[in-house]
Motif scaffolding. Structure first.
Motif, PDB file in Angstrom:
ATOM      1  N   UNK A  38      15.557 -19.284  26.843  1.00 35.64           N
ATOM      2  CA  UNK A  38      16.107 -18.337  25.868  1.00 35.64           C
ATOM      3  C   UNK A  38      17.549 -18.742  25.586  1.00 35.64           C
ATOM      4  N   UNK A  39      17.863 -18.932  24.300  1.00 38.40           N
ATOM      5  CA  UNK A  39      19.144 -19.483  23.904  1.00 38.40           C
ATOM      6  C   UNK A  39      19.924 -18.496  23.033  1.00 38.40           C
ATOM      7  N   UNK A  40      21.221 -18.725  22.954  1.00 39.77           N
ATOM      8  CA  UNK A  40      22.152 -17.986  22.080  1.00 39.77           C
ATOM      9  C   UNK A  40      22.359 -16.541  22.537  1.00 39.77           C
ATOM     10  N   UNK A  41      22.099 -16.255  23.822  1.00 35.52           N
ATOM     11  CA  UNK A  41      22.251 -14.891  24.328  1.00 35.52           C
ATOM     12  C   UNK A  41      23.724 -14.476  24.340  1.00 35.52           C
ATOM     13  N   UNK A  42      23.967 -13.214  24.027  1.00 31.65           N
ATOM     14  CA  UNK A  42      25.331 -12.686  24.076  1.00 31.65           C
ATOM     15  C   UNK A  42      25.683 -12.161  25.460  1.00 31.65           C
ATOM     16  N   UNK A  43      24.661 -11.884  26.275  1.00 28.47           N
ATOM     17  CA  UNK A  43      24.885 -11.438  27.650  1.00 28.47           C
ATOM     18  C   UNK A  43      23.704 -11.855  28.499  1.00 28.47           C
ATOM     19  N   UNK A  44      23.983 -12.244  29.743  1.00 27.97           N
ATOM     20  CA  UNK A  44      22.934 -12.644  30.685  1.00 27.97           C
ATOM     21  C   UNK A  44      22.927 -11.661  31.843  1.00 27.97           C
ATOM     22  N   UNK A  45      21.759 -11.102  32.146  1.00 30.25           N
ATOM     23  CA  UNK A  45      21.644 -10.068  33.170  1.00 30.25           C
ATOM     24  C   UNK A  45      20.893 -10.523  34.413  1.00 30.25           C
ATOM     25  N   UNK A  46      20.670 -11.830  34.564  1.00 30.67           N
ATOM     26  CA  UNK A  46      19.906 -12.344  35.703  1.00 30.67           C
ATOM     27  C   UNK A  46      20.677 -13.485  36.351  1.00 30.67           C
ATOM     28  N   UNK A  47      20.249 -13.854  37.573  1.00 30.56           N
ATOM     29  CA  UNK A  47      20.892 -14.930  38.313  1.00 30.56           C
ATOM     30  C   UNK A  47      19.850 -15.943  38.749  1.00 30.56           C
ATOM     31  N   UNK A  48      20.298 -17.175  38.973  1.00 32.67           N
ATOM     32  CA  UNK A  48      19.405 -18.222  39.436  1.00 32.67           C
ATOM     33  C   UNK A  48      18.785 -17.816  40.776  1.00 32.67           C
ATOM     34  N   UNK A  49      17.477 -18.008  40.889  1.00 35.30           N
ATOM     35  CA  UNK A  49      16.743 -17.652  42.101  1.00 35.30           C
ATOM     36  C   UNK A  49      16.104 -16.278  42.051  1.00 35.30           C
ATOM     37  N   UNK A  50      16.467 -15.473  41.058  1.00 36.05           N
ATOM     38  CA  UNK A  50      15.920 -14.112  40.944  1.00 36.05           C
ATOM     39  C   UNK A  50      14.496 -14.163  40.398  1.00 36.05           C
ATOM     40  N   UNK A  51      13.614 -13.367  41.010  1.00 36.90           N
ATOM     41  CA  UNK A  51      12.242 -13.255  40.507  1.00 36.90           C
ATOM     42  C   UNK A  51      12.171 -12.027  39.616  1.00 36.90           C
ATOM     43  N   UNK A  52      11.776 -12.230  38.367  1.00 37.54           N
ATOM     44  CA  UNK A  52      11.692 -11.126  37.418  1.00 37.54           C
ATOM     45  C   UNK A  52      10.237 -10.881  37.041  1.00 37.54           C
TER      46      UNK A  52
END
Length: 263
Positions: free
Chosen positions: A209-223
């Protein structure tokens, strides 16, 4: 048999039993994902390369935009040959793009190369999770403003074909995970793609997912499917707010519009 196999039959490709132990389509579209099913414990190769086979026999692979085929799928000692259906690729002209993002100076080009190498490395994750196996949902609802595979011409300058699907939505629209997965990349300020997130669904399948204005997740997180991973924006090379949704089987770019559930 998982319900995803039935979803494939209904939503993507007509499924035919090509051998007593194997469900595969008779053909695949350029940019299409194939989800097959073999007898548990089978050894499966696609174009000579081994692929994961789940405990229930599920396996996946993709046909790239320019794949000509046929694609040989070997299950045990049986070879199944899939024809590849060609597609027309229209030209998309995009005007008003900042010139420095179309033909960047050498120092910026070097930065872009470094950033893209990080993304490629994250995309090569290879494990046996089957987070993809229950189908996909739209990450946002909106007008499709750019289609996978179409030739892009920025400010009159031909560039590479479009690698995903653009969905036009207002700035700040929540972007949801289309399927379960693990976050493998999350950075807010890549030069071309701005706020960028990669979500790995297992078996080499991943969404970006590109061009996001905000990121709410972190590397390693399972969603989980439907969880918000960030907000839509127009960071990086973009002329308006939208979500670029790309989908890959390892390095093979596929069309999100052909995924089960996305029609």
């Amino acid at each position: 048999m998982r319900k995803i196999v039935g979803a494939i039959a209904a939503l993507i490709l007509p499924v035919a039993a090509l051998a007593a132990v194997t469900d595969l389509p008779s053909s695949v579209s350029q940019g299409g994902l194939v989800i097959g099913h073999a007898a548990p414990g089978s050894r499966v190769t696609v174009a000579g390369k081994p692929v994961h086979v789940g405990s229930d026999g599920i396996f996946v692979f993709g046909a790239g935009r320019d794949e000509q085929g046929p694609i040989d799928v070997v299950v045990g000692s049986a070879t199944h040959r899939l024809n590849v259906t060609p597609r027309d690729w229209p030209i998309e002209r995009v005007e008003g793009v900042p010139p420095q993002t179309v033909n960047p100076p050498p120092e910026i080009a070097a930065r872009i190369q470094r950033e893209q190498a990080e993304v490629v490395a994250a995309r090569n994750r290879d494990d046996t999770r089957e987070d993809f196996a229950h189908g996909f949902i739209w990450p946002v609802t909106g007008r499709i403003s750019g289609r996978f595979g179409n030739q892009r011409i920025y400010n009159g300058d031909p560039k590479a074909p479009h690698s995903g699907m653009d969905i036009a939505v207002p700035q700040g629209t929540p972007v949801k995970a289309p399927a379960d997965g693990i976050i493998t990349f999350a950075k807010p300020d890549l030069y071309l793609t701005g706020g960028t997130v990669l979500l790995d669904h297992g078996f080499g399948l991943s969404s970006n997912f590109l061009h996001l204005s905000r990121i709410d997740v972190e590397v390693g997180e399972h969603v989980r499917q439907g969880e918000v991973i960030g907000l839509a924006g127009m960071t990086g090379r973009a002329t308006g707010p939208h979500v670029h949704w790309g989908f890959n089987w390892f390095g093979v770019r596929l069309d999100p519009l052909l995924l089960p559930g996305i029609q």
